[in-house]
Write an enzyme that holds these catalytic residues in place. Structure first.
Site, PDB file in Angstrom:
ATOM      1  N   GLU A 124       0.815  -1.218   0.000  1.00 41.99           N
ATOM      2  CA  GLU A 124       0.000   0.000   0.000  1.00 41.99           C
ATOM      3  C   GLU A 124       0.843   1.259   0.000  1.00 41.99           C
ATOM      4  O   GLU A 124       1.995   1.267   0.438  1.00 41.99           O
ATOM      5  CB  GLU A 124      -0.969  -0.021   1.180  1.00 41.99           C
ATOM      6  CG  GLU A 124      -0.298  -0.068   2.525  1.00 41.99           C
ATOM      7  CD  GLU A 124      -1.330  -0.113   3.657  1.00 41.99           C
ATOM      8  OE1 GLU A 124      -2.012  -1.144   3.781  1.00 41.99           O
ATOM      9  OE2 GLU A 124      -1.412   0.862   4.404  1.00 41.99           O
ATOM     10  N   CYS A 128       3.447   8.613   0.294  1.00 40.02           N
ATOM     11  CA  CYS A 128       4.142   7.773   1.264  1.00 40.02           C
ATOM     12  C   CYS A 128       4.228   6.373   0.667  1.00 40.02           C
ATOM     13  O   CYS A 128       3.206   5.771   0.346  1.00 40.02           O
ATOM     14  CB  CYS A 128       3.348   7.764   2.574  1.00 40.02           C
ATOM     15  SG  CYS A 128       3.999   6.617   3.792  1.00 40.02           S
ATOM     16  N   CYS A 173       7.627  -6.479   6.987  1.00 39.23           N
ATOM     17  CA  CYS A 173       8.764  -5.865   7.681  1.00 39.23           C
ATOM     18  C   CYS A 173       9.231  -6.841   8.746  1.00 39.23           C
ATOM     19  O   CYS A 173       8.434  -7.573   9.320  1.00 39.23           O
ATOM     20  CB  CYS A 173       8.316  -4.554   8.334  1.00 39.23           C
ATOM     21  SG  CYS A 173       9.648  -3.633   9.130  1.00 39.23           S
ATOM     22  N   CYS A 188       8.420  -3.723  15.444  1.00 36.32           N
ATOM     23  CA  CYS A 188       7.991  -2.677  16.395  1.00 36.32           C
ATOM     24  C   CYS A 188       6.615  -3.065  16.948  1.00 36.32           C
ATOM     25  O   CYS A 188       5.729  -3.475  16.211  1.00 36.32           O
ATOM     26  CB  CYS A 188       7.929  -1.311  15.720  1.00 36.32           C
ATOM     27  SG  CYS A 188       9.533  -0.749  15.133  1.00 36.32           S
ATOM     28  N   CYS A 215       3.163  -1.544  15.574  1.00 31.49           N
ATOM     29  CA  CYS A 215       3.043  -1.360  14.131  1.00 31.49           C
ATOM     30  C   CYS A 215       2.339  -2.537  13.442  1.00 31.49           C
ATOM     31  O   CYS A 215       2.699  -3.696  13.656  1.00 31.49           O
ATOM     32  CB  CYS A 215       4.438  -1.173  13.540  1.00 31.49           C
ATOM     33  SG  CYS A 215       4.420  -0.943  11.770  1.00 31.49           S
ATOM     34  N   GLY A 249       7.686  -1.426   5.795  1.00 35.47           N
ATOM     35  CA  GLY A 249       9.067  -1.831   5.549  1.00 35.47           C
ATOM     36  C   GLY A 249      10.076  -0.914   6.202  1.00 35.47           C
ATOM     37  O   GLY A 249       9.761   0.201   6.606  1.00 35.47           O
ATOM     38  N   SER A 281      12.590   7.360   6.444  1.00 38.41           N
ATOM     39  CA  SER A 281      12.374   7.141   7.869  1.00 38.41           C
ATOM     40  C   SER A 281      12.933   5.781   8.273  1.00 38.41           C
ATOM     41  O   SER A 281      12.660   4.768   7.633  1.00 38.41           O
ATOM     42  CB  SER A 281      10.867   7.192   8.133  1.00 38.41           C
ATOM     43  OG  SER A 281      10.600   6.896   9.472  1.00 38.41           O
ATOM     44  N   SER A 339      12.837   7.166  13.816  1.00 38.48           N
ATOM     45  CA  SER A 339      11.703   6.792  14.668  1.00 38.48           C
ATOM     46  C   SER A 339      12.253   6.540  16.059  1.00 38.48           C
ATOM     47  O   SER A 339      12.845   5.500  16.322  1.00 38.48           O
ATOM     48  CB  SER A 339      11.037   5.528  14.113  1.00 38.48           C
ATOM     49  OG  SER A 339      10.510   5.814  12.843  1.00 38.48           O
ATOM     50  N   LEU A 340      12.089   7.531  16.908  1.00 44.46           N
ATOM     51  CA  LEU A 340      12.705   7.454  18.235  1.00 44.46           C
ATOM     52  C   LEU A 340      11.751   6.784  19.237  1.00 44.46           C
ATOM     53  O   LEU A 340      12.073   5.768  19.824  1.00 44.46           O
ATOM     54  CB  LEU A 340      13.079   8.872  18.686  1.00 44.46           C
ATOM     55  CG  LEU A 340      13.831   8.993  19.999  1.00 44.46           C
ATOM     56  CD1 LEU A 340      15.199   8.346  19.913  1.00 44.46           C
ATOM     57  CD2 LEU A 340      13.965  10.473  20.399  1.00 44.46           C
ATOM     58  N   HIS A 341      10.601   7.384  19.412  1.00 46.12           N
ATOM     59  CA  HIS A 341       9.493   6.837  20.203  1.00 46.12           C
ATOM     60  C   HIS A 341       9.736   6.657  21.698  1.00 46.12           C
ATOM     61  O   HIS A 341       8.800   6.401  22.451  1.00 46.12           O
ATOM     62  CB  HIS A 341       8.982   5.503  19.633  1.00 46.12           C
ATOM     63  CG  HIS A 341       8.577   5.576  18.194  1.00 46.12           C
ATOM     64  ND1 HIS A 341       7.946   6.666  17.642  1.00 46.12           N
ATOM     65  CD2 HIS A 341       8.715   4.700  17.174  1.00 46.12           C
ATOM     66  CE1 HIS A 341       7.725   6.459  16.366  1.00 46.12           C
ATOM     67  NE2 HIS A 341       8.177   5.279  16.037  1.00 46.12           N
ATOM     68  N   ASN A 386      -1.598   5.265  16.316  1.00 52.52           N
ATOM     69  CA  ASN A 386      -2.811   4.819  15.630  1.00 52.52           C
ATOM     70  C   ASN A 386      -3.200   3.462  16.178  1.00 52.52           C
ATOM     71  O   ASN A 386      -2.381   2.539  16.159  1.00 52.52           O
ATOM     72  CB  ASN A 386      -2.549   4.663  14.127  1.00 52.52           C
ATOM     73  CG  ASN A 386      -2.407   5.991  13.441  1.00 52.52           C
ATOM     74  OD1 ASN A 386      -3.182   6.909  13.695  1.00 52.52           O
ATOM     75  ND2 ASN A 386      -1.410   6.116  12.593  1.00 52.52           N
ATOM     76  N   CYS A 443      -0.454   2.969   8.977  1.00 53.76           N
ATOM     77  CA  CYS A 443       0.452   2.079   8.253  1.00 53.76           C
ATOM     78  C   CYS A 443       0.028   0.615   8.230  1.00 53.76           C
ATOM     79  O   CYS A 443      -0.187   0.014   9.272  1.00 53.76           O
ATOM     80  CB  CYS A 443       1.835   2.101   8.895  1.00 53.76           C
ATOM     81  SG  CYS A 443       2.212   3.605   9.738  1.00 53.76           S
TER      82      CYS A 443
HETATM   83  N1  SAH Z   1      10.603   1.364   9.215  1.00 52.78           N
HETATM   84  C1  SAH Z   1      10.612   2.796   9.140  1.00 52.78           C
HETATM   85  C2  SAH Z   1       9.530   3.375   8.278  1.00 52.78           C
HETATM   86  C3  SAH Z   1       8.156   2.823   8.337  1.00 52.78           C
HETATM   87  S1  SAH Z   1       7.115   3.205   9.699  1.00 52.78           S
HETATM   88  C4  SAH Z   1      10.616   3.409  10.508  1.00 52.78           C
HETATM   89  O1  SAH Z   1      10.547   2.667  11.485  1.00 52.78           O
HETATM   90  O2  SAH Z   1      10.749   4.622  10.627  1.00 52.78           O
HETATM   91  C5  SAH Z   1       6.771   4.928   9.609  1.00 52.78           C
HETATM   92  C6  SAH Z   1       6.528   5.572  10.970  1.00 52.78           C
HETATM   93  O3  SAH Z   1       5.242   5.199  11.498  1.00 52.78           O
HETATM   94  C7  SAH Z   1       7.547   5.154  12.002  1.00 52.78           C
HETATM   95  O4  SAH Z   1       7.900   6.253  12.793  1.00 52.78           O
HETATM   96  C8  SAH Z   1       6.757   4.140  12.818  1.00 52.78           C
HETATM   97  O5  SAH Z   1       7.325   3.924  14.056  1.00 52.78           O
HETATM   98  C9  SAH Z   1       5.390   4.782  12.843  1.00 52.78           C
HETATM   99  N2  SAH Z   1       4.286   3.895  13.190  1.00 52.78           N
HETATM  100  C10 SAH Z   1       4.121   2.589  12.907  1.00 52.78           C
HETATM  101  N3  SAH Z   1       2.969   2.123  13.415  1.00 52.78           N
HETATM  102  C11 SAH Z   1       2.379   3.146  14.022  1.00 52.78           C
HETATM  103  C12 SAH Z   1       1.154   3.308  14.744  1.00 52.78           C
HETATM  104  N4  SAH Z   1       0.327   2.285  14.932  1.00 52.78           N
HETATM  105  N5  SAH Z   1       0.882   4.529  15.241  1.00 52.78           N
HETATM  106  C13 SAH Z   1       1.722   5.573  15.056  1.00 52.78           C
HETATM  107  N6  SAH Z   1       2.877   5.496  14.389  1.00 52.78           N
HETATM  108  C14 SAH Z   1       3.210   4.290  13.885  1.00 52.78           C
END
Ligand code: SAH
Length: 352
Positions: free
Chosen positions: A93, A106, A113, A117, A120, A160, A192, A215-217, A291, A334
């Site tokens: 997608e 995007c 992947c 995470c 995700c 991915g 990213s 993607s720090l989080h 999300n 995503c």
């Molecule tokens: N693998 C890469 C790019 C894909 S994810 C990465 O990790 O950056 C794109 C972004 O969306 C990343 O910051 C990821 O952590 C975030 N993401 C994934 N699932 C999510 C969700 N359910 N809610 C909010 N952000 C999310």
């Protein structure tokens, strides 16, 4: 024998290949233009090429195009979500987002992947395979053709991990930003990553003017490990050092992505620490309230907490953008549309 994927070749490689097969070099430039600028869907559209040459190309080479399976358009903000079928039948997608400053797409960089995470949706089924440069480009080409609108920004933030598909990613960026192709400015391309340190280091040497988003989080190694298994491999300090080097080498400002998860990373203390890290890296912060994903139980913080978190960053002098979920009514988050499609069609979407 596997056929050469024409759309993944650079102009120089295409010239070399055609000359090797006894064709004239200028044909390569014409063909390149049909593929990457005029976005031809097949050889039959390439009317200034001799018919015999087109037929020969058809039998000798692979011409990758993606088939649109479904398009969902958001009534809320005009965001369009595309579901594509790849030549081997996998589906991926991509999302078209309409902003004041232009259209942004995007794209996915892999089928599935393997980064795992916790929050995700893309991670749930694991990795199927890497996308080829042609398959990454085609997501943009088909969206531009289908919507009839120019795409000016590309973010590699779909399904991915782009740095887990490094060579294809860099080749894709060079083709996308080539002056004889769509000629998108490198400054308008964002990659990213979840934080693959050797990939960040290599990318800083490529002489590309793209934006890197990390993607720090989470602001401590402890907390980050709980959300992102990759942190076990590359610790927080190491990732931050690699990002600092990236900024120093390329002069490009970084973005830190931070998905706000209720009770996990949304405290005042977290905000202060995040401000400190962003300050050290000269980074911009993108806040994304997590999300909800059907298979996961992470919840976004209440509005007040989100607002306070942002204010806390700004009070420390940090630029922060709150990313409102776009296309909420069309499975904007995503990997969700793909997963639902796989479940519907019984393609292994509900094994977990
Ligand atoms: N693998 C890469 C790019 C894909 S994810 C990465 O990790 O950056 C794109 C972004 O969306 C990343 O910051 C990821 O952590 C975030 N993401 C994934 N699932 C999510 C969700 N359910 N809610 C909010 N952000 C999310």
């Amino acid at each position: 024998m596997e056929q050469i994927d024409l759309k993944s070749l650079t102009l120089e490689e295409l010239q070399e290949e055609l000359v090797r097969r006894g064709e004239k070099a200028f044909r390569a430039e014409q063909l390149y233009q049909w593929m990457h600028e005029k976005l031809a869907e097949d050889f039959s559209e390439m009317t200034n090429l001799p018919k015999a040459f087109r037929e020969w190309l058809e039998t000798e080479y692979e011409y990758v195009t993606l088939e649109i399976v479904e398009v969902r358009r958001s009534k809320l903000d005009g965001t369009c979500k595309y579901l594509f079928r790849l030549p081997d039948g996998h589906v991926i997608e991509s999302v078209l987002m309409r902003y004041h400053h232009g259209n942004s797409v995007c794209i996915s960089s892999q089928v599935g992947c393997r980064m795992g995470c916790r929050f995700c949706a893309s991670a749930i089924g694991g990795l199927e395979r890497n996308l080829r440069p042609s398959e990454m480009l085609e997501q943009i080409y088909r969206i531009q053709t289908d919507s009839g609108e120019r795409v000016s920004n590309v973010v590699v933030m779909g399904t991915g991990e782009p740095l887990d598909n490094y060579d294809n990613l860099v080749r894709f960026i060079r083709l996308l930003t080539h002056e004889k192709g769509l000629n998108i400015s490198q400054r308008n391309v964002t990659v990213s990553t979840c934080g693959i340190v050797p990939g960040i280091e290599r990318l800083s040497e490529e002489n590309l003017a793209i934006t890197l988003a990390l993607s720090l989080h989470a602001v401590t190694q402890e907390k980050r490990r709980e959300l992102m298994p990759i942190a076990n491999r590359y610790g927080l300090e190491e990732v931050l050092r690699a990002c600092g080097d990236y900024f120093r080498k390329t002069g490009r400002r970084l973005t830190l992505e931070y998905s706000l998860v209720a009770g996990a990373n949304d405290s005042t203390e977290d905000a202060r620490e995040l401000a400190k890290l962003a300050g050290l890296l000269h980074a911009h912060v993108n806040l994304i309230p997590v999300n909800p994903v059907t298979e996961r139980d992470f919840v976004r913080p209440r509005e007040k907490i989100i607002d306070n978190f942002k204010k806390n960053l700004e009070n420390c002098g940090i630029n922060a953008t709150l990313r409102r979920e776009m296309g909420r009514d069309i499975d904007g988050a995503c990997g969700q549309l793909r997963r639902k499609y796989m479940k519907r069609s019984g393609k292994g979407g509900d094994e977990c």
